[in-house]
Write a protein that holds these residues in place. Structure first.
Motif, PDB file in Angstrom:
ATOM      1  N   GLN A   1      37.402  44.502  55.014  1.00 50.93           N
ATOM      2  CA  GLN A   1      37.943  45.777  54.539  1.00 50.93           C
ATOM      3  C   GLN A   1      37.140  46.229  53.330  1.00 50.93           C
ATOM      4  O   GLN A   1      36.868  45.432  52.425  1.00 50.93           O
ATOM      5  N   ASP A   2      36.756  47.500  53.311  1.00 52.21           N
ATOM      6  CA  ASP A   2      35.955  48.051  52.211  1.00 52.21           C
ATOM      7  C   ASP A   2      34.684  47.243  51.979  1.00 52.21           C
ATOM      8  O   ASP A   2      34.254  47.045  50.844  1.00 52.21           O
ATOM      9  N   ASN A   3      34.098  46.735  53.071  1.00 54.12           N
ATOM     10  CA  ASN A   3      32.858  45.938  53.005  1.00 54.12           C
ATOM     11  C   ASN A   3      33.027  44.633  52.228  1.00 54.12           C
ATOM     12  O   ASN A   3      32.046  44.050  51.770  1.00 54.12           O
TER      13      ASN A   3
ATOM     14  N   ALA B   1      38.938  48.128  42.942  1.00 58.08           N
ATOM     15  CA  ALA B   1      38.216  49.369  42.657  1.00 58.08           C
ATOM     16  C   ALA B   1      37.480  49.294  41.325  1.00 58.08           C
ATOM     17  O   ALA B   1      36.322  49.726  41.202  1.00 58.08           O
TER      18      ALA B   1
ATOM     19  N   ARG C   1      34.469  46.626  41.415  1.00 60.16           N
ATOM     20  CA  ARG C   1      33.279  47.039  42.164  1.00 60.16           C
ATOM     21  C   ARG C   1      32.409  48.031  41.403  1.00 60.16           C
ATOM     22  O   ARG C   1      31.290  48.308  41.813  1.00 60.16           O
TER      23      ARG C   1
ATOM     24  N   ASP D   1      47.094  45.782  50.437  1.00 62.44           N
ATOM     25  CA  ASP D   1      47.584  47.127  50.106  1.00 62.44           C
ATOM     26  C   ASP D   1      48.373  47.173  48.799  1.00 62.44           C
ATOM     27  O   ASP D   1      48.808  48.248  48.377  1.00 62.44           O
TER      28      ASP D   1
ATOM     29  N   LYS E   1      44.590  46.536  44.783  1.00 58.53           N
ATOM     30  CA  LYS E   1      43.623  47.583  45.108  1.00 58.53           C
ATOM     31  C   LYS E   1      42.989  48.162  43.838  1.00 58.53           C
ATOM     32  O   LYS E   1      41.793  48.460  43.812  1.00 58.53           O
TER      33      LYS E   1
END
Length: 241
Positions: free
Chosen positions: A3-5, A33, A36, A24, A29
């Motif tokens: 998920q999301d690479n 974010a 990254r 989730d 999450k």
């Protein structure tokens, strides 16, 4: 699971039906974010999850991440995710003297049967720091306060640079947004605030309020958020002279 690479794996005792609930989770999450932006994260192994007692929603998520700096240097990847929190320094003024209203509660992690702390709590899913601060004041300290009474110490000091104070940078994602309130009280009110018990059986919380003279209190607690809140409050006072 991809998920999301990022490739995800999970401890064998975590049911597959919980995988999506975990990835989730808002604070999970949010952390990914932010991570990254400055790190290359390729793999996250979820080691364990603790849930709220009343709802099947993550409370703590322990992960081991495979991550590097932009230039490829690897970084320590063990992280305990719990999201952000709030803390409120309660300053009481009575007959020309200052006091702090604190709470005592058992903290197994630091082997303290009655840790002395400012009222505090984790940020709920509303993401509203001020709302949670007022709620914790009422729940832990039995103080009903208005939003206008809150002094945002974190905003005063960091000017929006961060959401709050990071208490354990090597392990926890948590940042604590710190506030203060000031109250003028009578001797009778001061006495009534001391020694109130709050019991929350579902969360294993056994809380008792304590009122101590301002300077005396500062030498009796070891909790980091107390000390930072006091430091910021003192700087805020100086700024108003």
């Amino acid at each position: 699971m991809l998920q999301d690479n990022i490739e995800y794996s999970f401890a064998t005792d975590i049911p597959e039906s919980d995988y999506q609930i975990i990835v989730d989770c808002p604070f999970f999450k949010d952390w990914i974010a932010k991570a990254r932006k400055d790190f290359a994260v390729t793999h996250i192994h979820v080691d364990s999850v603790d849930y709220f007692s009343r709802v099947h929603r993550p409370l703590f998520i322990k992960i081991t991440a495979t991550a590097t700096l932009p230039d490829g240097r690897p970084v320590h990847g063990v992280v305990l995710l719990r999201g952000n929190a709030v803390g409120v320094l309660v300053v009481l003024r009575c007959e020309g003297k200052k006091y702090l209203l604190l709470v005592r509660q058992p903290r197994l992690a630091i082997t303290e049967e009655a840790s002395l702390e400012i009222p505090a709590g984790i940020l709920d899913w509303s993401g509203d720091y001020r709302k949670v601060a007022l709620s914790e004041l009422e729940e832990e300290a039995q103080i009903k306060a208005e939003d206008s009474e809150l002094i945002d110490l974190s905003e005063f000091w960091w000017k929006g640079m961060t959401e709050g104070f990071a208490g354990s940078c090597g392990l926890l994602d948590e940042r604590i947004r710190l506030y203060a309130i000031e109250r003028d009280v009578t001797p009778e009110q001061l006495k009534a605030m001391d020694g109130k018990n709050q019991t929350y059986v579902e969360e294993n919380e056994w809380i008792r309020t304590v009122v101590l003279p301002y300077e005396e209190a500062a030498h009796k607690f070891i909790d980091g958020k107390n000390l930072i809140a006091l430091f910021l409050y003192e700087r805020w006072l100086e700024s108003r002279k």
